[in-house]
Design an enzyme around this catalytic site. Structure first.
Site, mmCIF file in Angstrom:
data_model
loop_
_atom_site.group_PDB
_atom_site.id
_atom_site.type_symbol
_atom_site.label_atom_id
_atom_site.label_comp_id
_atom_site.label_asym_id
_atom_site.label_seq_id
_atom_site.Cartn_x
_atom_site.Cartn_y
_atom_site.Cartn_z
ATOM 1 N N GLY A 99 0.769 -1.233 -0.132
ATOM 2 C CA GLY A 99 0.097 -0.083 -0.233
ATOM 3 C C GLY A 99 0.622 1.113 0.003
ATOM 4 N N GLY A 121 0.119 5.498 0.550
ATOM 5 C CA GLY A 121 -0.738 6.673 1.219
ATOM 6 C C GLY A 121 0.150 7.936 1.079
ATOM 7 C CB ALA A 122 -1.171 11.329 2.018
ATOM 8 C CG HIS A 123 0.082 10.639 5.788
ATOM 9 N ND1 HIS A 123 0.406 11.877 5.800
ATOM 10 C CD2 HIS A 123 -1.100 10.522 5.880
ATOM 11 C CE1 HIS A 123 -0.719 12.541 5.675
ATOM 12 N NE2 HIS A 123 -1.940 11.553 5.917
ATOM 13 N N GLY A 124 3.172 7.573 3.415
ATOM 14 C CA GLY A 124 4.275 6.584 3.803
ATOM 15 C C GLY A 124 3.865 5.437 2.846
ATOM 16 C CB THR A 125 5.729 3.073 0.883
ATOM 17 O OG1 THR A 125 5.983 4.449 0.260
ATOM 18 C CG2 THR A 125 5.893 1.813 0.172
ATOM 19 C CG ASP A 152 -7.099 10.821 6.239
ATOM 20 O OD1 ASP A 152 -8.073 11.185 5.628
ATOM 21 O OD2 ASP A 152 -6.028 10.452 5.854
#
Length: 1011
Positions: A729, A731-735, A849
């Site tokens: 996955g 996302g905006a805040h990491g892998t 979020d």
């Protein structure tokens, strides 16, 4: 209101009816009784009014009335006459009545106990009305009764034991009521009973043992009746049992004695939480034609003895925990349907299965089956649905498979098939799905794929395909095309314009070249167009602007040039626009500010010049903005004086900005300010050195404790130093990576967060990790460990086997079944987690979020809130925290956050309300099915109110649950709660503690019913 109108109608009827209707002189007692009964009706059809003439000697010629040769009333049939009213106690006067049918009317009120005086009644049908109250015990006096139908009413209370004292009773139909309590233990006394329908009620307990005495029973349906426990067929004689449907109840296991029911023809126990094995004694059921055991927890192997069920044509054992191989003996049956999907079956499929020429539906996906497809599969002339995805099949797909003209669905996704796609798969013009993605195939896409009039889904991604795209000559029903990550070459054919109904095209990661055909502008239903990572060139055709429904447009990493067409402004609903890494020139397009829902704008890596309009930088919805690496002269934001360019852009400098000279006063102030600044610098440097020493000590302490630990080493080995192939996955805040550490340590999710060049970023991350690491709640992901590097950090969580709520609602194919109790448990668990953050943490934490992607589900579908990347701590003295960045994800952001930077508990409540709506509707927050500019809140409010059937918004997967009136009420309660959570005015939303309280009341009702 309806009742009032009907009463007025009755008054008018009473005033204007001919006097013989009420003048009863000369009319026999049966006629007088009928007229007395009619006085309880507030709506009478005109055909009845004109026919029921009181001046006659008897009612034998009246509509609905039947008499014997002695002119005595023996049958009254007024079914479907739209009569509205009650059944009066006068019914007891019809002493010769043998049949009474008042079904399909609007009869309300109680069933009068006096009906028990009609001692000759053989047939009583009051079904499909709105009767309420209890079933009168006096019905047990009707000793001649053969058929009793009371289904589809609102009857409540327990089922009277007296009914089962009726020796002649053959049919009892009580479905779709609100009956409660235990099923009477004397059920077996009605020894002549052939049909028993008690489904869709609220009974509790198990079926009584006396059921075994019903040797004449041919149909038993307790579907959704609420019974539980064991199936009481372990003793007695069930040889005459023909149909047995126990679906949607709760039973412990299948008794082997069921094999004694030698005349059983149909047996269905679907979604009953059955455990244990399938008894081998089922092989004795030689007359059984249908066996449905789907959606249970059955384990063990499929008994080979089933091959003795020589009449069996429909076998559905899907969605269980069956293991081992498929018995070759099943190939001896003349099956039309074989459903074995979503089990733990392994090994090769026996050749005998491939030789069942009668098969119409073969669904064995989601197992660990392997082997090659033999040529015999092409001889299944009746095969319509052929679904093998998520297995380990290999070898070449038989090239003559296409001669089967009956095939409608071919789904071999995620196997190891090789060779070419068989030609002529559309030979029969029946094909609806062709899904062969994630197989190491070779060769080109057969040209006849473009000539499938019934084709709806074409999925051939990640399959090593070469050659050119097919011409689409006759595929008007194609909705979805995914040819991603192949080796396709050549141009995109203009014939794509004939795909009038297509909603998604993904041609990314191929070697397509040439100009983009302007005919693509004819695809008016298109919502997703992905052309990225090809070699397409030339200008974008302005006709693309006609695709006004487009939500995502990705043409990145191509060779497009020229200016970005202004006609694209017609794509007003765009969420994502990615034109990066091309050769576009000209100015940055200002029309993108008209895209009210835009969350991702990427224009970097082009030759765009000029200034960046401040209106683009200030777009509130934008989560990602990339305009870097553009222009020969540096890009800057033209936002005038006294503005903040934001997003690390430079503010444009104008000549008017330059210093025009200083006055003496200004010069003095500058000198004074400079002196003060120098003093502050000296003091600040000393303070910073001291802080640096402290921070360095803190960070080094973490490095020393964490970096070289054995767990860290195991994670790096398991992921091959965070190799991309372990990514699960982004996302905006990491892998996020998946790390399988073996049977002892288990499976973990590893989240990698980049810090960039800023040392302060890593220090801030340490403090955030330490804060979140102290949070402990069963519905929050648990931080297992973390490590800090110079440029990035790693956070370790337990791996969640069912992925995210978003996955099971919207991504998994086919969509998993989620009943109402599962959805309520997910909703309640998530609410508990949020309430803990808001009220039990000091200081309180706002997640910022909340969305289905950030709600992870473990093996038991228990929810765990994740991704605290933008979570904020609330100062206890403040109701909200201010921030300069956009908080959350489009579709889940509270209205007040679209215009201000406030982060508050109420914002989380709003986002949670969206999650509730998704759980109920199974639609996304911004769903393609909604009208332009509409989100899920507006859609629900626009199509549903308390006066409208809730089915208009509820996911079709809940329809079976809605037959239970209690579940219907619970769904409406939760739906109303979701709408309160998403109120525009933040102060009108409930707190998460209030949400938990309401959901606990709903879930406790569910739990008490399941016990």
């Amino acid at each position: 209101m309806r009742m009032r109108v009907d009463l007025i109608y009755l008054s008018v009827v009473a005033c204007f009816l001919p006097s013989p209707f009420y003048s009863v002189s000369g009319l026999n007692s049966d006629g007088q009784t009928l007229l007395s009964l009619s006085r309880h009706w507030i709506s009478i059809p005109s055909s009845l009014v004109s026919s029921w003439n009181a001046s006659e000697a008897n009612p034998c010629s009246w509509v609905g009335v039947f008499c014997d040769h002695n002119k005595l009333l023996v049958s009254l049939d007024l079914s479907s006459f739209k009569i509205s009213g009650e059944i009066g106690p006068e019914i007891s006067g019809l002493t010769h009545l043998k049949s009474l049918n008042l079904s399909s009317n609007h009869i309300f009120g109680l069933i009068p106990s006096q009906i028990g005086n009609c001692s000759l009644l053989q047939h009583l049908d009051l079904s499909l009305n709105i009767l309420n109250g209890k079933i009168p015990d006096s019905l047990g006096n009707l000793l001649s009764l053969r058929r009793l139908s009371l289904f589809n009413n609102s009857l409540n209370g327990s089922l009277p034991e007296s009914i089962f004292h009726i020796p002649s009773l053959k049919s009892l139909r009580l479905s779709f009521n609100q009956l409660t309590g235990l099923i009477p233990s004397n059920l077996g006394n009605a020894s002549m009973l052939q049909e028993l329908y008690i489904d869709n009620n609220q009974f509790t307990g198990s079926l009584p043992d006396s059921l075994n005495n019903l040797s004449n029973l041919v149909y038993l349906d307790v579907h959704s009746a609420g019974v539980e426990g064991r199936i009481p067929l372990g003793h007695g004689d069930c040889r005459d049992l023909i149909y047995l449907d126990l679906s949607f109840n709760h039973f412990f296991g299948l008794p082997p004695e069921l094999g004694n029911c030698s005349n059983l023809q149909q047996f269905a126990v679907v979604k009953c939480r059955l455990t244990g094995p399938i008894p081998s004694s089922f092989g004795q059921l030689t007359k059984m034609t249908l066996l449905y055991l789907s959606i249970n927890q059955l384990s063990g192997k499929i008994p080979p003895e089933l091959h003795n069920c020589t009449s069996l044509s429909d076998l559905q054992l899907d969605q269980n925990q069956l293991e081992g191989s498929i018995p070759s003996e099943l190939g001896m049956l003349k099956l039309t349907s074989l459903f074995l999907f979503d089990n733990y079956l392994s090994g090769e499929v026996p050749m005998s299965i491939w030789k069942i020429e009668t098969l119409e539906n073969l669904l064995i996906y989601g197992n660990s089956l392997f082997g090659e497809l033999p040529i015999e599969v092409t001889r299944m002339k009746h095969l319509r649905e052929f679904t093998l995805f998520d297995n380990h099949f290999s070898g070449i797909i038989p090239q003559s498979l296409g001669i089967n003209s009956s095939l409608t669905k071919i789904d071999f996704y995620n196997n190891s098939f090789t060779g070419r796609i068989p030609p002529n798969l559309c030979f029969g013009k029946q094909l609806e799905r062709l899904i062969l993605g994630f197989n190491p195939l070779e060769g080109s896409i057969p040209s006849d794929v473009g000539n499938c009039p019934s084709l709806e889904r074409l999925i051939l991604d990640n399959s090593n395909l070469t050659g050119v795209l097919p011409e689409f000559v006759d595929s008007p029903n194609l909705l979805f095309m995914n040819l991603k990550n192949n080796w396709l070459t050549g141009e995109i054919p203009a014939s794509f314009a004939k795909l009038a109904n297509i909603t998604e095209i993904n041609l990314s990661m191929n070697r397509l070249s040439g100009l983009l055909p302007q005919e693509l502008g004819n695809l008016l239903q298109l919502q997703v167009l992905n052309l990225s990572r090809n070699a397409l060139e030339g200008p974008l055709p302005s006709q693309l602007g006609n695709c006004s429904r487009l939500l995502k447009f990705d043409a990145s990493h191509n060779l497009f040039n020229g200016s970005i067409p202004t006609d694209l402004r017609s794509m007003s609903g765009l969420l994502t626009l990615d034109l990066s890494e091309n050769h576009f020139s000209g100015n940055i397009p200002t029309f993108v500010t008209e895209f009210q829902a835009l969350i991702d704008l990427r224009l970097g890596g082009n030759s765009l010049g000029g200034t960046i309009p401040s209106s683009i930088v200030g777009l509130k919805t934008l989560g990602t903005l990339n305009i870097s690496s553009n222009g020969l002269t540096g890009l800057c934001v033209d936002c005038g004086l006294n503005c903040d360019a934001g997003r690390n852009f430079t503010r444009c400098t104008h000549s008017s900005d330059k210093q025009r000279g200083l006055t003496k006063f200004q010069t003095a102030m500058v000198a004074l300010g400079t002196s003060a600044l120098m003093f502050a610098v000296v003091i600040g440097l000393g303070f910073m050195l001291q802080c640096r020493k402290r921070e360095k000590h803190d960070i080094e302490e973490i490095y020393d404790d964490k970096e070289d630990g054995s767990l860290f080493h195991k994670v790096m080995v398991a992921t091959e130093d965070l190799n991309d192939k372990y990514i699960i996955g982004r996302g905006a805040h990491g892998t996020v990576y998946k790390a399988s550490l073996g049977p002892i340590d288990g499976v973990y999710a590893v989240k990698k967060l980049m810090f960039g060049a800023s040392k302060e970023g890593s220090t801030s991350m340490v403090r955030e990790i330490e804060t979140v690491g102290k949070v402990r709640h069963r519905n929050l992901v648990k931080l297992e460990d973390f490590w800090m590097r110079k440029d990035y950090g790693l956070i370790l969580y337990r791996y969640m086997h069912n992925g995210s709520l978003h996955d099971i609602l919207h991504e998994v194919y086919p969509p998993p079944f989620l009943d109402w109790s599962i959805r309520c448990n997910i909703a309640l668990g998530t609410a508990h987690g949020l309430a803990y953050l808001h009220f039990d943490c000091d200081p309180a934490i706002v997640h910022c979020d909340i969305k289905p992607m950030n709600i992870l589900l473990d093996a038991d579908l228990e929810p765990h809130i994740s991704d605290f990347g933008i979570a904020k701590l609330l100062d206890q003295s403040s109701a909200a925290l201010m921030s300069g960045t956009l908080c959350g994800t489009i579709g889940y952001i509270a209205p007040e956050n679209a215009f201000t930077s406030t982060k508050s508990m109420e914002s989380d409540v709003y986002s949670y309300g969206i999650v509730l709506l998704e759980l109920i509707t199974r639609k996304k927050a911004v769903d393609p099915s909604f009208a332009d500019g509409m989100d899920i809140v507006r859609w629900v409010r626009s199509v549903w109110s308390e006066k409208v059937e809730v089915e208009v918004v509820v996911d079709a997967g809940l329809y079976d649950d809605l037959y239970d009136s209690c579940v219907m009420e619970q769904v409406m309660e939760v739906l109303q709660l979701a709408l309160r959570c998403t109120e525009t005015e933040a102060s009108r939303r409930p707190s998460m503690r209030e949400v938990v309280k309401e959901l606990e009341d709903v879930y406790s009702a569910i739990s008490s019913k399941l016990k």
